[in-house]
Design a protein around this motif. Structure first.
Motif, mmCIF file in Angstrom:
data_model
loop_
_atom_site.group_PDB
_atom_site.id
_atom_site.type_symbol
_atom_site.label_atom_id
_atom_site.label_comp_id
_atom_site.label_asym_id
_atom_site.label_seq_id
_atom_site.Cartn_x
_atom_site.Cartn_y
_atom_site.Cartn_z
ATOM 1 N N TRP A 1 -22.148 22.207 -28.589
ATOM 2 C CA TRP A 1 -23.189 21.715 -29.437
ATOM 3 C C TRP A 1 -23.133 20.231 -29.881
ATOM 4 C CZ3 TRP A 1 -24.999 25.863 -33.482
ATOM 5 C CH2 TRP A 1 -25.652 27.077 -32.685
ATOM 6 N N SER A 2 -22.008 20.031 -30.064
ATOM 7 C CA SER A 2 -21.574 18.485 -30.339
ATOM 8 C C SER A 2 -22.170 17.448 -29.211
ATOM 9 C CB SER A 2 -20.088 18.138 -30.675
ATOM 10 O OG SER A 2 -19.644 18.736 -31.975
ATOM 11 N N GLU A 3 -21.872 18.172 -28.008
ATOM 12 C CA GLU A 3 -22.341 17.199 -27.056
ATOM 13 C C GLU A 3 -23.814 17.222 -27.073
ATOM 14 O OE1 GLU A 3 -20.268 18.574 -23.535
ATOM 15 O OE2 GLU A 3 -18.128 18.601 -24.480
ATOM 16 N N VAL A 4 -24.441 18.356 -27.387
ATOM 17 C CA VAL A 4 -25.838 18.096 -27.218
ATOM 18 C C VAL A 4 -26.427 17.184 -28.245
ATOM 19 C CG1 VAL A 4 -27.956 19.681 -27.627
ATOM 20 C CG2 VAL A 4 -26.247 20.585 -26.442
ATOM 21 N N VAL A 5 -25.968 17.263 -29.589
ATOM 22 C CA VAL A 5 -26.189 16.037 -30.271
ATOM 23 C C VAL A 5 -26.112 14.780 -29.940
ATOM 24 C CG1 VAL A 5 -25.835 15.115 -32.870
ATOM 25 C CG2 VAL A 5 -25.902 17.761 -32.258
ATOM 26 N N GLY A 6 -24.735 14.477 -29.361
ATOM 27 C CA GLY A 6 -24.581 13.258 -28.707
ATOM 28 C C GLY A 6 -25.750 12.952 -27.419
ATOM 29 N N ASP A 7 -25.930 13.695 -26.778
ATOM 30 C CA ASP A 7 -27.022 13.497 -25.677
ATOM 31 C C ASP A 7 -28.566 13.329 -26.428
ATOM 32 O OD1 ASP A 7 -25.139 14.233 -23.869
ATOM 33 O OD2 ASP A 7 -25.966 16.356 -23.443
ATOM 34 N N GLN B 1 -18.337 12.103 -29.345
ATOM 35 C CA GLN B 1 -19.698 11.985 -29.128
ATOM 36 C C GLN B 1 -20.252 11.042 -29.957
ATOM 37 O OE1 GLN B 1 -20.156 13.960 -26.609
ATOM 38 N NE2 GLN B 1 -18.061 14.673 -27.213
ATOM 39 N N ILE B 2 -19.755 10.727 -31.213
ATOM 40 C CA ILE B 2 -20.106 9.527 -32.125
ATOM 41 C C ILE B 2 -19.823 8.348 -31.269
ATOM 42 C CG2 ILE B 2 -19.781 8.137 -34.156
ATOM 43 C CD1 ILE B 2 -19.143 11.063 -35.537
ATOM 44 N N GLY B 3 -18.954 8.218 -30.789
ATOM 45 C CA GLY B 3 -18.417 6.963 -29.883
ATOM 46 C C GLY B 3 -19.624 6.541 -28.762
#
Length: 491
Positions: free
Chosen positions: A192-198, A295-297
């Motif tokens: 899910w963190s990667e989804v927010v990043g995407d 992901q923030i990066g």
């Protein structure tokens, strides 16, 4: 030309000029208005960022933001009227109303009146976007222009995720953070963190071609449990690297009275709390934070690539902290700093680089701060305060006291470097000198030399309760009646 024709021509001219003037004003406003990016973590304590220099944790991108901008070291959440502290925190954040007024707000009516944070930004000329965790009872689609991948209060836990690990053999045979079969953050196939990043990257790329200022609300579920991340991130934190908190206890002496040992959060780790269990839980907590930081990066890189970063303010904070072994506690349903304080970073035009501000604030102050940046100087009905006077050096104080509450079992106040925690249902007070005892390990409530300090803080707490409309009318009587609301399950 007839009088009617002249009048019609004049009216057409006035209308055309009015439209032209409106467009000119709008273009000027848009040219001056900065973009706002709000990045929100879930269950992240103030200490869990490398820039705080308190834990051995890797957050290189958040640390870079701290170098580029200003870090508020004492950002607090007011507490909660429900076991799910994030519900109260996020409702306060998005309405701008302080705890008991936020609890009493009819959110559907509030949305109809266009009073939500995103709606106020829309009224100021912003395109608004949201992805990730919402956990406010009013649907986000009713207050944002664009909404994508809305998440529940927490990724689904499984029985295997509780009461663990009992020992090394239990860990070897049980739940693993990187195993997708348990669902949770892995539900849907991508973390899910990667989804927010995407999602953040996608929207920033779209916004790069638009002159309309944007307000982006990126809400991670991380580092909330189940604390799952790819194995490579867990492997960065071998247990001999993870330190147990200095104030770790096998069991908090008032655990049952203040929140209940059966509270969902507290059942994540076995009783008594052991060094091994605390280390494993903190290992997984740190890994999930480092994964989120990556992901923030990606989001920061996309913002720079868009050409919009020079006219963008970025805020990073969390809805509340987390204990993860401090004081024998696991969750956020307590009034210790590890659970009520959060990281808070601001980066943007004119914000001092590498600066820290120790003045106590509430994390929800980000809402009026962004509104002031958007041009709404005194937003009606907003009870938190803009941080711009602190960031600009015009003020050095903000609130006289910081107040906290949890249901009818806990009340807190901090004032001038001292903290009082009071448990009204069992008539127990705890007093801490935060300047000399930042880990809150030495309770001074029973020390005769501090009796006057204790009474002063009790008086200030009761005064704050009156001012804020606390449903508990007296600490002595411990009376507390509050209507039951939805979303009261602890998540």
């Amino acid at each position: 030309m007839t009088h009617e024709a002249i009048a019609h021509a004049m009216q057409s001219f006035i209308t055309s000029f009015s439209i032209f003037a409106t467009l000119v004003v709008a273009s000027v406003v848009h040219a001056d208005q900065p973009n706002i990016v709000f990045v929100f973590a879930d269950d992240m304590s103030y200490e869990a960022i490398g820039a705080a220099d308190m834990l051995d944790i890797e957050t290189p991108h958040l640390d870079q933001l701290a170098k580029q901008g200003t870090r508020f070291t004492h950002a607090y959440n007011m507490g909660s009227w429900s076991g799910a502290v994030c519900v109260a925190s996020r409702t306060m954040l998005n309405t701008g109303r302080q705890i008991w007024n936020a609890q009493a707000t009819d959110l559907a009516q509030y949305a109809q009146q266009n009073q939500f944070w995103a709606q106020r930004m829309q009224a100021a000329g912003y395109r608004t976007y949201m992805t990730g965790k919402w956990h406010v009872s009013q649907p986000p689609e009713s207050v944002f222009d664009v909404v994508k991948n809305v998440r529940a209060g927490m990724p689904a836990q499984t029985p295997a995720g509780y009461n663990r690990p009992k020992d090394e053999a239990d860990y070897a045979a049980g739940w693993k953070p990187w195993d997708p079969k348990y669902g949770g953050f892995w539900q849907g196939g991508k973390h899910w963190s990667e989804v927010v990043g995407d999602d953040g990257l996608e929207y920033i790329e779209q916004a790069a071609a638009d002159d309309t200022p944007f307000f982006i609300y990126l809400a991670f579920n991380a580092p909330h449990d189940p604390r799952q991340s790819p194995k490579e991130f867990v492997d960065r934190y071998p247990l001999d690297r993870v330190q147990t908190p200095e104030n770790m206890l096998p069991e908090y002496p008032y655990a049952e009275a203040i929140c209940g040992k059966g509270l969902r959060d507290e059942k994540l780790m076995p009783y008594p709390r052991t060094e091994y269990a605390v280390k494993v839980n903190r290992q997984e907590y740190f890994a999930l934070i480092t994964h989120m930081d990556e992901q923030i990066g990606r989001i920061l890189a996309a913002l720079k690539e868009s050409g919009k970063s020079d006219n963008t303010y970025l805020f990073f904070t969390a809805d509340h902290g987390l204990a993860v072994g401090h004081h024998g506690l696991v969750g956020k349903q307590n009034m210790y700093d590890h659970s009520v304080r959060v990281p808070f970073l601001v980066v943007g035009p004119g914000v001092a680089a590498g600066a820290t501000i120790d003045t106590p604030i509430y994390l929800q102050d980000v809402m009026p701060t962004s509104l002031e940046l958007a041009g709404e100087l005194e937003p009606a009905g907003v009870e938190f305060k803009s941080l711009l006077p602190l960031l600009g050096g015009e003020e050095s104080s903000h609130y006289e006291d910081i107040y906290g509450a949890y249901l009818g079992t806990q009340r807190m106040i901090t004032h001038d470097g001292w903290k009082l925690i009071h448990y009204p249902n069992i008539h127990v007070s705890r007093l801490f000198d935060l300047e000399n005892d930042p880990r809150e390990m030495h309770d001074l409530a029973a020390v005769p030399d501090h009796a006057a300090k204790l009474q002063m803080l009790m008086n200030r707490l009761e005064s704050a309760m009156d001012t804020l409309g606390d449903p508990m009318t007296s600490l002595a009587a411990a009376d507390y009646t509050i209507p039951k609301k939805k979303n009261t399950k602890a998540k």
